[in-house]
Scaffold this active site. Sequence first.
Site, PDB file in Angstrom:
ATOM      1  N   GLY A   1       0.788  -1.229   0.000  1.00 34.78           N
ATOM      2  CA  GLY A   1       0.000   0.000   0.000  1.00 34.78           C
ATOM      3  C   GLY A   1       0.819   1.278   0.000  1.00 34.78           C
ATOM      4  O   GLY A   1       0.303   2.340   0.361  1.00 34.78           O
ATOM      5  N   SER A   2       2.061   1.210  -0.453  1.00 30.50           N
ATOM      6  CA  SER A   2       2.860   2.440  -0.400  1.00 30.50           C
ATOM      7  C   SER A   2       2.328   3.493  -1.386  1.00 30.50           C
ATOM      8  O   SER A   2       2.330   4.683  -1.067  1.00 30.50           O
ATOM      9  CB  SER A   2       4.340   2.151  -0.642  1.00 30.50           C
ATOM     10  OG  SER A   2       4.563   1.822  -1.983  1.00 30.50           O
ATOM     11  N   ASN A   3       1.863   3.061  -2.545  1.00 27.66           N
ATOM     12  CA  ASN A   3       1.269   4.033  -3.477  1.00 27.66           C
ATOM     13  C   ASN A   3      -0.006   4.630  -2.898  1.00 27.66           C
ATOM     14  O   ASN A   3      -0.237   5.836  -2.981  1.00 27.66           O
ATOM     15  CB  ASN A   3       0.989   3.368  -4.825  1.00 27.66           C
ATOM     16  CG  ASN A   3       2.215   3.320  -5.722  1.00 27.66           C
ATOM     17  OD1 ASN A   3       2.661   4.345  -6.221  1.00 27.66           O
ATOM     18  ND2 ASN A   3       2.776   2.132  -5.898  1.00 27.66           N
TER      19      ASN A   3
ATOM     20  N   LYS B   1     -17.106 -13.398  -8.263  1.00 28.89           N
ATOM     21  CA  LYS B   1     -16.515 -12.058  -8.420  1.00 28.89           C
ATOM     22  C   LYS B   1     -17.620 -11.019  -8.624  1.00 28.89           C
ATOM     23  O   LYS B   1     -17.550  -9.902  -8.134  1.00 28.89           O
ATOM     24  CB  LYS B   1     -15.577 -12.087  -9.633  1.00 28.89           C
ATOM     25  CG  LYS B   1     -14.811 -10.796  -9.809  1.00 28.89           C
ATOM     26  CD  LYS B   1     -14.086 -10.748 -11.123  1.00 28.89           C
ATOM     27  CE  LYS B   1     -12.666 -11.228 -10.977  1.00 28.89           C
ATOM     28  NZ  LYS B   1     -11.877 -10.989 -12.182  1.00 28.89           N
TER      29      LYS B   1
ATOM     30  N   ASN C   1      -4.313   2.795 -13.411  1.00 30.10           N
ATOM     31  CA  ASN C   1      -3.478   1.756 -12.793  1.00 30.10           C
ATOM     32  C   ASN C   1      -2.017   2.165 -12.907  1.00 30.10           C
ATOM     33  O   ASN C   1      -1.637   2.893 -13.819  1.00 30.10           O
ATOM     34  CB  ASN C   1      -3.690   0.415 -13.505  1.00 30.10           C
ATOM     35  CG  ASN C   1      -2.900  -0.700 -12.848  1.00 30.10           C
ATOM     36  OD1 ASN C   1      -2.832  -0.787 -11.615  1.00 30.10           O
ATOM     37  ND2 ASN C   1      -2.277  -1.545 -13.647  1.00 30.10           N
TER      38      ASN C   1
ATOM     39  N   HIS D   1       1.855   0.524 -13.163  1.00 29.78           N
ATOM     40  CA  HIS D   1       2.551  -0.730 -13.481  1.00 29.78           C
ATOM     41  C   HIS D   1       4.063  -0.491 -13.442  1.00 29.78           C
ATOM     42  O   HIS D   1       4.538   0.515 -13.984  1.00 29.78           O
ATOM     43  CB  HIS D   1       2.114  -1.219 -14.870  1.00 29.78           C
ATOM     44  CG  HIS D   1       2.721  -2.520 -15.237  1.00 29.78           C
ATOM     45  ND1 HIS D   1       2.277  -3.716 -14.698  1.00 29.78           N
ATOM     46  CD2 HIS D   1       3.766  -2.828 -16.050  1.00 29.78           C
ATOM     47  CE1 HIS D   1       3.017  -4.701 -15.186  1.00 29.78           C
ATOM     48  NE2 HIS D   1       3.931  -4.189 -15.997  1.00 29.78           N
TER      49      HIS D   1
END
Length: 193
Positions: free
Chosen positions: A13-15, A66, A108, A110
Amino acid sequence: MALNIAIFFSGNGSNMLNILKACNSGNVKAKVCLLISNNPHSNGLKQLPQKQKNVFIFDYEKHKTKKKVEEKILKKLDEKNIQLICLAGYNKILSKDFIEKWKNKILNIHPSLLPAFKGLNAQKQAYEYGVKYTGCTVHIVDEKIDNGKILGQKLVEIDKNETVNSLTKKILIQEHKLYINVLKFIINRRKYE
Ligand code: GRF
């Protein structure tokens, strides 16, 4: 008006924490209205301030399909008037239906210079391939993995004595800067729309 955002994360969870900090300090003119993790044991969850509200865990293992999890997530997004979703190390693939509903509104990050080294362990893939430069990318999420429109990238040089570990750390530092830059760009662009 600040942009209402949701951040989805799974692991360290650093971002997520970095975006949250930037929004709370006013550096990014957005409001983090919703934090979603699929992982009840996520390190990121443990690092959130105690007073942090609007944190929800949707454990896919505890749902039959899902679709059922996503229905709950979609409801939350609606309730919180979310305008943009930031995936930040979210290790679940969203369904086509979900992405279609949120078309062009899911970002997102990446850890490679897309379109190179898509998928898992992108840092390792780049390292083992022997490229001299790699980096990170923020892109819009579409129905294919690591594929949508590229909004920003940062370059990272692979040094002679690099290891996968040191490379991963170097890329992560750039990821934090990049996500903030892209968010600022999007928010700024809204002013003129
Ligand atoms: C980052 O490398 C991101 O690019 C990838 O997953 C990792 C998440 O790291 N999608 P963190 O949980 O934000 O620290």
